[in-house]
Scaffold this motif. Structure first.
Motif, short mmCIF file in Angstrom:
data_model
loop_
_atom_site.label_atom_id
_atom_site.label_comp_id
_atom_site.label_asym_id
_atom_site.label_seq_id
_atom_site.Cartn_x
_atom_site.Cartn_y
_atom_site.Cartn_z
N GLU A 150 2.38 1.68 -3.42
CA GLU A 150 1.36 2.46 -4.48
C GLU A 150 1.17 3.88 -4.16
O GLU A 150 1.20 4.75 -4.98
CB GLU A 150 -0.02 1.49 -4.26
N MET A 151 1.20 4.28 -2.97
CA MET A 151 0.98 5.69 -2.53
C MET A 151 2.27 6.59 -3.21
O MET A 151 2.08 7.45 -3.48
CB MET A 151 0.68 5.88 -1.03
N CYS A 207 4.32 5.75 -5.42
CA CYS A 207 4.35 5.84 -6.91
C CYS A 207 3.57 7.13 -7.27
O CYS A 207 3.73 7.73 -8.14
CB CYS A 207 4.24 4.47 -7.53
N ARG A 208 2.08 6.87 -6.78
CA ARG A 208 1.28 8.02 -7.07
C ARG A 208 1.69 9.53 -6.78
O ARG A 208 1.49 10.46 -7.72
CB ARG A 208 -0.12 7.73 -6.42
N VAL A 209 2.25 9.86 -5.60
CA VAL A 209 2.71 11.17 -5.30
C VAL A 209 3.83 11.61 -5.83
O VAL A 209 3.85 12.54 -6.33
CB VAL A 209 2.78 11.24 -3.48
N THR A 210 4.84 10.57 -6.09
CA THR A 210 6.04 10.95 -6.67
C THR A 210 6.15 10.95 -8.13
O THR A 210 7.24 11.21 -8.60
CB THR A 210 7.15 10.08 -5.98
N GLY A 211 5.49 10.23 -8.94
CA GLY A 211 5.37 10.07 -10.31
C GLY A 211 6.15 8.81 -10.63
O GLY A 211 6.62 8.70 -11.70
N ARG A 212 6.49 7.87 -9.63
CA ARG A 212 7.54 6.65 -9.93
C ARG A 212 6.59 5.72 -10.57
O ARG A 212 5.37 5.92 -10.61
CB ARG A 212 8.15 6.13 -8.69
N VAL A 213 7.10 4.67 -11.18
CA VAL A 213 6.40 3.53 -11.96
C VAL A 213 6.86 2.35 -11.40
O VAL A 213 8.05 1.85 -11.29
CB VAL A 213 6.64 3.33 -13.38
N THR A 214 5.81 1.56 -11.16
CA THR A 214 6.18 -0.02 -10.41
C THR A 214 6.31 -0.86 -11.58
O THR A 214 5.28 -1.05 -12.56
CB THR A 214 5.04 -0.56 -9.66
N HIS A 255 0.79 -1.17 0.06
CA HIS A 255 0.04 0.16 -0.06
C HIS A 255 0.85 1.23 -0.03
O HIS A 255 0.51 2.18 -0.79
CB HIS A 255 -0.88 -0.02 1.20
#
Length: 56
Positions: free
Chosen positions: A30-31, A33-40, A27
């Protein structure tokens, strides 16, 4: 703490592999990546969380 260490590691590179046994790590990732613009790029769960994260 896995996400804190991930953030530090991404400062030095564009692609990092994360291993975590913290139940909240998925979790948090996921947050993060969403906040920082990173990609999984990859995500596995057995029994540890393994994720490959890169800059966008």
């Amino acid at each position: 703490m896995p996400i804190v260490e991930l953030a530090k590691a991404l400062k030095g590179g564009v692609r990092v592999e994360l291993w975590a046994d913290d139940p909240a790590a998925e979790h948090d990732l996921e947050m993060f990546c969403r906040v920082t613009g990173r990609v999984t790029e990859a995500l596995e769960r057995s029994p540890w969380l393994r994720a490959v994260v890169r800059t966008a």
